[in-house]
Scaffold this motif. Structure first.
Motif, PDB file in Angstrom:
ATOM      1  N   ILE A 279      -6.193  -4.720  -7.650  1.00  0.00           N
ATOM      2  CA  ILE A 279      -5.896  -4.227  -6.869  1.00  0.00           C
ATOM      3  C   ILE A 279      -4.666  -3.956  -7.120  1.00  0.00           C
ATOM      4  CG2 ILE A 279      -4.438  -4.207  -4.341  1.00  0.00           C
ATOM      5  CD1 ILE A 279      -6.741  -7.071  -4.083  1.00  0.00           C
ATOM      6  N   ASN A 280      -3.571  -4.506  -7.599  1.00  0.00           N
ATOM      7  CA  ASN A 280      -2.383  -3.523  -8.363  1.00  0.00           C
ATOM      8  C   ASN A 280      -2.479  -2.242  -9.406  1.00  0.00           C
ATOM      9  OD1 ASN A 280      -0.968  -5.315  -7.244  1.00  0.00           O
ATOM     10  ND2 ASN A 280      -0.914  -7.028  -9.002  1.00  0.00           N
ATOM     11  N   ASP A 281      -3.487  -2.402 -10.797  1.00  0.00           N
ATOM     12  CA  ASP A 281      -4.050  -1.789 -11.125  1.00  0.00           C
ATOM     13  C   ASP A 281      -4.672   0.067 -10.366  1.00  0.00           C
ATOM     14  OD1 ASP A 281      -2.380  -2.801 -12.698  1.00  0.00           O
ATOM     15  OD2 ASP A 281      -4.418  -4.017 -13.706  1.00  0.00           O
ATOM     16  N   ASP A 282      -4.939  -0.683  -9.210  1.00  0.00           N
ATOM     17  CA  ASP A 282      -5.387   0.635  -8.569  1.00  0.00           C
ATOM     18  C   ASP A 282      -6.997   0.455  -9.459  1.00  0.00           C
ATOM     19  OD1 ASP A 282      -6.210   2.082  -6.414  1.00  0.00           O
ATOM     20  OD2 ASP A 282      -5.234   3.588  -7.277  1.00  0.00           O
ATOM     21  N   SER A 283      -7.878  -0.524 -10.168  1.00  0.00           N
ATOM     22  CA  SER A 283      -9.269  -0.034 -10.986  1.00  0.00           C
ATOM     23  C   SER A 283     -10.327  -0.432 -10.316  1.00  0.00           C
ATOM     24  CB  SER A 283      -9.156  -1.081 -11.853  1.00  0.00           C
ATOM     25  OG  SER A 283      -7.991  -0.936 -12.617  1.00  0.00           O
ATOM     26  N   ALA A 284     -10.805   1.061 -10.170  1.00  0.00           N
ATOM     27  CA  ALA A 284     -12.095   0.903  -9.044  1.00  0.00           C
ATOM     28  C   ALA A 284     -13.453  -0.056 -10.153  1.00  0.00           C
ATOM     29  CB  ALA A 284     -12.836   2.488  -8.910  1.00  0.00           C
TER      30      ALA A 284
ATOM     31  N   HIS B 181     -11.697  -4.864  -4.180  1.00  0.00           N
ATOM     32  CA  HIS B 181     -11.601  -4.286  -3.097  1.00  0.00           C
ATOM     33  C   HIS B 181     -11.777  -3.045  -2.331  1.00  0.00           C
ATOM     34  CE1 HIS B 181      -9.365  -1.302  -6.011  1.00  0.00           C
ATOM     35  NE2 HIS B 181      -9.944  -2.266  -6.954  1.00  0.00           N
ATOM     36  N   VAL B 182     -12.848  -1.931  -3.972  1.00  0.00           N
ATOM     37  CA  VAL B 182     -13.380  -1.206  -3.503  1.00  0.00           C
ATOM     38  C   VAL B 182     -14.999  -1.601  -2.570  1.00  0.00           C
ATOM     39  CG1 VAL B 182     -15.187   0.847  -4.440  1.00  0.00           C
ATOM     40  CG2 VAL B 182     -12.851  -0.259  -5.392  1.00  0.00           C
ATOM     41  N   LYS B 183     -15.291  -2.213  -2.936  1.00  0.00           N
ATOM     42  CA  LYS B 183     -16.330  -3.016  -1.793  1.00  0.00           C
ATOM     43  C   LYS B 183     -16.652  -3.452  -0.005  1.00  0.00           C
ATOM     44  CE  LYS B 183     -19.975  -4.347  -5.323  1.00  0.00           C
ATOM     45  NZ  LYS B 183     -20.087  -5.861  -5.335  1.00  0.00           N
TER      46      LYS B 183
END
Ligand code: FPP
Ligand code: MG
Length: 324
Positions: free
Chosen positions: A90-95, A104-106
């Protein structure tokens, strides 16, 4: 023990960890429903299981002879690690994570944060079964992990970040948990204070090398990472090759290097790599990796030769081979 026997033993340990994780997730999903299922996906998505296997091996090397005794602590390290990965993505905005869509994408950020909390509670429940001394080591290094993550955020695109700053972050976010797992396991095995410290230092050196390799693979690109090449550069992370190049390069090259990392995009990759090579920065990381791995082995020298020591040396080799 022959090389293939070492590999088989290692695989057996990984399967033992996986089987335990699967049965806990299944059992907990029937009690807690969606949160357990969603959180369980990240735990069961794969992963090397290096943390629990290290705890099990450290326990055995320290003289422990009942593997069942150490399994909750070993699993606790994997739950806490998985929790931290959800929050990290989430912090690194990694998908992507472990080659799959990140949680967090799911399911969205709000549920993903809670999934991380749930996994942390599971890890806490498993790890808190031990004596106060063990719980203290684990809790202390979890707190240091959080503190290192704060520091890493403060250093994003901070071009004055020093190798010492980097090392402190790496000791906190990766090596500390390795070291704490090894020491905690040695304490459970009732090892002497000296042996506990040797195993702690072994974990610390191995963990530093592990993160250095991770950071190198991010730049070189490797499908085993389960995420796109250059993610750290996009995130503005000051990894060692970057810090080294900023020290070594001068004049127009340094100016250009700074521009590249500040405004990174895929089309700049070749230029980035050629400047890193010009500065010898990737080689520098490789030398450091070898140094830390050699030091890790030197801590094992304090223990008598045995199958478990061979397996721990195999883990050291695995970390080394990831970058070659
Ligand atoms: C991966 O690093 C992330 C970690 C090793 C730890 C992340 C920790 C937190 C977010 C704090 C959680 C705190 C507790 C107490 C559990 P990376 O981003 O360099 O690696 P990556 O490329 O795998 O994402
Ligand atoms: Mg990350």
């Amino acid at each position: 023990m022959e090389d293939n026997q070492v590999l088989d033993r290692f695989e057996e340990m990984r399967e033992l960890v996986n089987a335990n994780l699967e049965s806990i997730i299944e059992e907990q999903s029937s009690v807690f429903g969606e949160v357990a299922m969603v959180s369980g996906q990240i735990v069961l998505a794969g992963g090397k299981r290096i943390r629990p296997i290290l705890a099990m091996l450290a326990y055995q090397l320290a003289g422990g002879d009942d593997l069942e005794e150490i399994i909750p602590l070993a699993l606790s390290s994997e739950f806490i690690h998985s929790a931290s990965l959800i929050h990290d993505d989430i912090n690194d905005d990694s998908a992507t994570r472990r080659g799959q869509e990140a949680i967090h994408v799911k399911v969205g950020q709000a549920k993903a944060i809670i999934a991380g909390d749930w996994l942390f509670s599971q890890g806490f429940g498993l790890g808190a079964r031990y004596d106060e001394e063990v719980v203290e080591v684990v809790a202390h290094y979890c707190s240091i992990l959080a503190s290192a993550e704060f520091s890493q955020i403060d250093h994003v695109l901070d071009l004055s970040t020093s190798p010492e700053d980097y090392l402190e972050i790496v000791r906190g976010k990766t090596a500390g948990p390795f070291a704490a797992g090894c020491k905690g396991a040695a304490l459970v095995a009732n090892a002497s204070a000296e042996k506990c410290e040797y195993l702690f230092e072994f974990g610390m050196e191995l963990g530093i090398a592990f993160q250095l390799v991770d950071d190198l693979l991010d730049i070189r690109g490797d499908e085993r990472m389960g995420k796109p090449r250059g993610s750290d550069i996009y995130e503005g992370k000051m990894t060692l090759p970057i810090i080294h190049a900023l020290t070594i390069l001068h004049g127009p090259q340094r100016v250009r290097f700074s521009e590249i990392i500040r405004n990174f995009e895929d089309s700049l990759f070749d230029e980035l790599i050629s400047l890193l090579n010009f500065g010898g920065s990737l080689n520098y990381s490789e030398i450091l990796i070898r140094n830390h791995l050699e030091r890790a082995i030197s801590y094992l020298d304090h223990f008598e030769d045995c199958e478990t020591k061979q397996l721990l040396k195999h883990v050291v080799n695995m970390v080394e081979k990831r970058h070659s």
